[in-house]
Design an enzyme around this catalytic site. Structure first.
Site, PDB file in Angstrom:
ATOM      1  CD  GLU A  91      -2.901  -1.155   2.330  1.00  0.00           C
ATOM      2  OE1 GLU A  91      -4.081  -1.452   2.153  1.00  0.00           O
ATOM      3  OE2 GLU A  91      -2.434  -0.927   3.457  1.00  0.00           O
ATOM      4  CB  CYS A 107       3.047   7.543   3.089  1.00  0.00           C
ATOM      5  SG  CYS A 107       3.554   6.352   4.309  1.00  0.00           S
ATOM      6  CB  CYS A 114       7.270  -4.700   8.917  1.00  0.00           C
ATOM      7  SG  CYS A 114       8.633  -3.888   9.766  1.00  0.00           S
ATOM      8  CB  CYS A 118       6.262  -1.487  16.055  1.00  0.00           C
ATOM      9  SG  CYS A 118       7.916  -1.094  15.464  1.00  0.00           S
ATOM     10  CB  CYS A 121       2.844  -1.012  13.641  1.00  0.00           C
ATOM     11  SG  CYS A 121       2.973  -1.098  11.841  1.00  0.00           S
ATOM     12  CB  CYS A 351       0.851   6.555  11.656  1.00  0.00           C
ATOM     13  SG  CYS A 351       1.661   7.892  10.838  1.00  0.00           S
TER      14      CYS A 351
HETATM   15  S1  SF4 Z   1       6.029   0.792  12.708  1.00  0.00           S
HETATM   16 FE1  SF4 Z   1       5.260  -1.044  11.621  1.00  0.00          FE
HETATM   17  S2  SF4 Z   1       6.123  -0.911   9.569  1.00  0.00           S
HETATM   18 FE2  SF4 Z   1       7.279   0.524  10.871  1.00  0.00          FE
HETATM   19  S3  SF4 Z   1       9.047  -0.668  11.607  1.00  0.00           S
HETATM   20 FE3  SF4 Z   1       7.439  -0.902  13.174  1.00  0.00          FE
HETATM   21  S4  SF4 Z   1       6.343  -2.783  12.567  1.00  0.00           S
HETATM   22 FE4  SF4 Z   1       7.545  -2.138  10.791  1.00  0.00          FE
END
Ligand code: SF4
Length: 362
Positions: A91, A107, A114, A118, A121, A351
């Site tokens: 995306e 963006c 990933c 985090c 996220c 975000c």
């Molecule tokens: S915020 Fe999400 S996309 Fe960014 S590094 Fe952390 S887990 Fe990965």
């Protein structure tokens, strides 16, 4: 096998054209068609001879991700879902600058999923599927540019005049899906293409990291150097370990040291992103510790009230008064700080909300 022209640097393009018996100056015509006029068809390149176009057709192609879906938020933010050559999806999010200038920030994603994990996220919950190639990073920019140039008006957004004002993306941020520094070489190659061929200035591109310390030093060494943003989100190792597992490998002390040593040009600053999680990192003590961490670093702080997503019940949004108080404390200490109003939350484009929905639905 055909060569994808979008993955070549200028020097490589010249060599490729020479292999087809063409003079080096032809490279500027090709760059103009691909990166300024956003074409994907050699037939459109009408200032090239028919013979040359046929040779290109036989030996090369111009990659172009498939636009599967576009969603428009009530605030004008747009989310693009692209399908890549191998069927994976990513995306990109187009955000109006809201300065009344018809300009946008795009963006973009650097990975499918990933690995950083985090906790706040959605992308982090997908895990890593694969790194993007440099051309897949750049193609997001070209595809969105092409989309913008092909329409005269986007519902819910500022009207776009077709003549002479079609190139509306003024800033690129690597804040989509993925940790750019876990895909350093391809991101670095993409940065070169974006600046040298597409025409973005170094200062118009920002790379955001969750804190891969060695790559912060590496970014400082490469040319061109983009702006650096750090997704910080906590002021103690205890909390950062909990919400950002990468902190166990690169704790706050090492991360802040790398930021202090990052060679900033005179007018530039490091951006520190701070997702405010209610009752986790939004106290007065957190604000004071944040001030202490950033003292002496040319910085600006973006405070981002947490955007809930499906299955994110362990976190809650901070109250408005807490958010305001946090900002005031930082401001009082002399920091430049803005509360970043989340754009596109209603279409899961804000975000931490990206997850390439189409794939989940399939
Ligand atoms: S915020 Fe999400 S996309 Fe960014 S590094 Fe952390 S887990 Fe990965």
């Amino acid at each position: 096998m055909k060569t994808n022209l979008n993955q070549l640097s200028k020097e490589e393009l010249i060599l490729f054209l020479q292999s087809l018996g063409q003079k080096p100056y032809r490279v500027n015509q090709i760059i103009n068609w691909i990166y300024k006029k956003n074409t994907t068809s050699f037939d459109d390149m009408t200032d090239l001879s028919k013979d040359f176009r046929e040779r290109l057709q036989t030996a090369a192609f111009i990659s172009n991700p498939v636009l599967l879906k576009r969603e428009v938020s009530k605030d004008g933010t747009q989310k693009f879902l692209f399908e890549l050559e191998d069927g994976e999806t990513i995306e990109s999010v187009l955000i109006p600058n809201n300065r009344g200038d018809d300009c946008f920030t795009l963006c973009i994603s650097s990975q499918v999923g990933c690995a950083s994990g985090c906790k706040f996220c959605m992308t982090g919950r997908l895990g890593l599927k694969r790194n993007l190639k440099a051309h897949e990073i750049v193609d997001q920019v070209i595809a969105v540019k092409r989309f913008i140039s092909q329409i005269s008006e986007i519902p819910g957004m500022l009207s776009l005049k077709p003549e002479g004002k079609t190139d509306k993306i003024t800033n690129i941020v690597f804040m989509g899906m993925g940790e750019p520094f876990n895909n350093f070489n391809e991101v670095s190659h993409a940065l070169s293409i974006l600046t040298e061929l597409v025409g973005f200035s170094k200062r118009s591109i920002t790379v955001s990291t969750s804190g891969i310390v060695p790559s912060i030093y590496k970014l400082a060494e490469i040319n061109p150097v983009a702006n650096l943003a750090i997704s910080l989100n906590a002021t103690t190792d205890e909390i950062r370990n909990r919400i950002m597992p990468i902190n166990k490998k690169y704790p706050l002390k090492k991360l802040i040291k790398a930021c202090r040593e990052f060679p900033l040009p005179p007018t530039r600053r490091i951006t520190f992103e701070y997702v405010l999680l209610g009752e986790i990192n939004d106290t007065r003590e957190d604000a004071q510790r944040l001030v202490n961490l950033l003292i002496g670093i040319k910085s600006k702080v973006n405070l981002i009230p947490f955007n809930p997503f499906f299955n994110s019940s362990e976190f809650k949004q901070p109250t408005e008064s807490k958010t305001q108080e946090f900002q005031n404390l930082l401001k009082k200490a002399g920091l430049t700080v803005i509360i970043r109003k989340s754009m596109g939350a209603d279409i899961s484009a804000a975000c931490g909300q990206l997850k390439a929905t189409y794939q989940v639905i399939k």
